[in-house]
Structure formats: structure tokens, C-alpha cells
Enzyme design. Sequence first.
Site, PDB file in Angstrom:
ATOM      1  N   TYR A  55       0.837  -1.204   0.000  1.00 26.78           N
ATOM      2  CA  TYR A  55       0.000   0.000   0.000  1.00 26.78           C
ATOM      3  C   TYR A  55       0.873   1.257   0.000  1.00 26.78           C
ATOM      4  O   TYR A  55       0.672   2.177  -0.802  1.00 26.78           O
ATOM      5  CB  TYR A  55      -0.911  -0.017   1.222  1.00 26.78           C
ATOM      6  CG  TYR A  55      -1.764   1.226   1.375  1.00 26.78           C
ATOM      7  CD1 TYR A  55      -2.999   1.327   0.743  1.00 26.78           C
ATOM      8  CD2 TYR A  55      -1.335   2.304   2.147  1.00 26.78           C
ATOM      9  CE1 TYR A  55      -3.779   2.461   0.876  1.00 26.78           C
ATOM     10  CE2 TYR A  55      -2.108   3.443   2.286  1.00 26.78           C
ATOM     11  CZ  TYR A  55      -3.327   3.522   1.651  1.00 26.78           C
ATOM     12  OH  TYR A  55      -4.078   4.654   1.784  1.00 26.78           O
ATOM     13  N   GLN A  56       1.847   1.297   0.904  1.00 30.43           N
ATOM     14  CA  GLN A  56       2.687   2.490   1.044  1.00 30.43           C
ATOM     15  C   GLN A  56       3.433   2.790  -0.256  1.00 30.43           C
ATOM     16  O   GLN A  56       3.534   3.947  -0.675  1.00 30.43           O
ATOM     17  CB  GLN A  56       3.711   2.296   2.180  1.00 30.43           C
ATOM     18  CG  GLN A  56       3.176   1.691   3.462  1.00 30.43           C
ATOM     19  CD  GLN A  56       2.320   2.642   4.275  1.00 30.43           C
ATOM     20  OE1 GLN A  56       2.094   3.786   3.882  1.00 30.43           O
ATOM     21  NE2 GLN A  56       1.841   2.181   5.415  1.00 30.43           N
ATOM     22  N   ASP A  80       1.125   6.892  10.530  1.00 27.19           N
ATOM     23  CA  ASP A  80       1.945   5.728  10.893  1.00 27.19           C
ATOM     24  C   ASP A  80       3.384   5.887  10.419  1.00 27.19           C
ATOM     25  O   ASP A  80       4.284   5.185  10.888  1.00 27.19           O
ATOM     26  CB  ASP A  80       1.343   4.439  10.335  1.00 27.19           C
ATOM     27  CG  ASP A  80       1.085   4.510   8.838  1.00 27.19           C
ATOM     28  OD1 ASP A  80       2.040   4.752   8.081  1.00 27.19           O
ATOM     29  OD2 ASP A  80      -0.081   4.323   8.429  1.00 27.19           O
ATOM     30  N   ALA A 132      -6.166  19.085   8.314  1.00 25.05           N
ATOM     31  CA  ALA A 132      -5.531  19.263   7.010  1.00 25.05           C
ATOM     32  C   ALA A 132      -6.172  20.377   6.204  1.00 25.05           C
ATOM     33  O   ALA A 132      -5.479  21.087   5.459  1.00 25.05           O
ATOM     34  CB  ALA A 132      -5.575  17.957   6.224  1.00 25.05           C
ATOM     35  N   ASP A 150      -3.549  10.155   2.588  1.00 26.03           N
ATOM     36  CA  ASP A 150      -3.782   8.815   3.126  1.00 26.03           C
ATOM     37  C   ASP A 150      -4.771   8.953   4.278  1.00 26.03           C
ATOM     38  O   ASP A 150      -4.412   8.803   5.444  1.00 26.03           O
ATOM     39  CB  ASP A 150      -2.459   8.197   3.602  1.00 26.03           C
ATOM     40  CG  ASP A 150      -2.646   6.795   4.148  1.00 26.03           C
ATOM     41  OD1 ASP A 150      -3.668   6.164   3.826  1.00 26.03           O
ATOM     42  OD2 ASP A 150      -1.763   6.346   4.905  1.00 26.03           O
TER      43      ASP A 150
END
Length: 237
Positions: A55-56, A80, A132, A150
Site C-alpha cells: 500500500y505504502q 503511521d 488538514a 492517506d
Amino acid sequence: MVSAYIFNVMVLYCHLKLERTLDMDDFKMELSTSYGKVLVLDGIVQLTEKDECAYQEMITHLPLCSIRSPKNVLVVGGGDGGLLREVSCHSSAEQIHLCEIDQMVIDVSKKFFPQLSVGFEDPHVRLHVGDAVEFLHSTPEGKYDAIIVDSSDPVGPAQELVERPFFETIARALRPGGVLCNMAESMWLHTHLIQDMISICHETFKGSVLRLIKLSKMDENPSDFLSQLKDKKRAFV
């Protein structure tokens, strides 16, 4: 003009045998015999130790490799640290900003997922804990070469991260030729959401393309990427 590109990530279901569960307020860290540590937030799997890299890497390198020498990168969410770890692989990155609304996400990752939180150790990283939307409103126009979002599922406070004003704010924060990659739920389970986002992209950006990427991950809901390229001439292949 701005070009918009949609990246869809199909997540495969896996039934895992859990060995132990640790509760931390809204967080739950589960130990799986197959996937190692599993981070759960509000009952939804956020990542697994075994396949988090897939995913990253996809949400980071697809957009960053689509433009030349990205220097200023913003990560929205991603507390994370995994995306920071991947962005740091790009030697051209001079400023890597992360805006995460929940300090607990960062703390939990540093305690239980050191292979992810290593991303915070890059000296180019600047951490902003807060909303954000507010952060982007205060961002100078054209500041970032790339913005990667994300976010959690679009419910509650995260709902505005899939709406028109948010994309317009991001378009303003991107330089011409910059790129946005945004987590965008599942094309199979959230068709109407994807349709709405594509419609917004057609109006806010130059165009849109849908791409499908498959991941093996323990999750009850497949998750997708929405990526947008801000440029008059470039095409993403």
C-alpha cells in the site's frame, strides 16, 4: 489546467487467526499468525505488518515517479509514518511535510510499528498535528510538487476530504505540473463516491483515468487511490 488520475486498489479478503488483542482507546492492535501485527481503528483495519509495504509503495511511488524531481511533498494523514519512509526514498525530496489530525496514530505507530515510524527520522520531515483543511488554507499557492492523501474512510471529519472544496484547495497548493494521490475507497463497494469524485476531477482538473491495483490485505472494505496531475501538457502512463 489540471489532469486527474484515479488509482483503484482492490483488497483481497483474508481470514486470519488472531493470537492476541491489545485495546488502546479507539485503537486495537491485533497479533495475527499470518499477517503479524494488525492495526484497527474504530473497527476498521488500517494496516497489517506483513503487506503494509504494498500500500505504502503504490500510493507514494506512482505519483512521485510521474513527475520530475519532486522537492516539496505534503502527506495528509499517514500518521503511521509509512508514506514518509517511502517519500524519503526519493533523493530529490527537500521538504517532506506531514499533516496528521490524530497524535495517537503517531504514538501507536512509534510503539508497535517501528518499521513504519522510521519515516519520522528523516531530517527533511516536518510534522504538523492538526486539521488538514485548515493547514492547506494557510499554505501558499503552488507550494507543493506532490500531495499524498492517506485519509481514513470518508465519514465524520474525513468526509470533507472527498468533496469539491478540498480538491480545489489542493489544486491551489500544487504547483503547475504537481501531482495529487488520494485514497478513494472501493470502485466495487463505493461506486457512487467514485463517480462523484471523478465528476469533481473533470471540473477541477484536466481529465481522469481509472487504474486498478490489487493488494492482499486483511480488510472488510477494499480501498482505492485517487491521483491527480496538475499540468497542461503531461500525461501519466
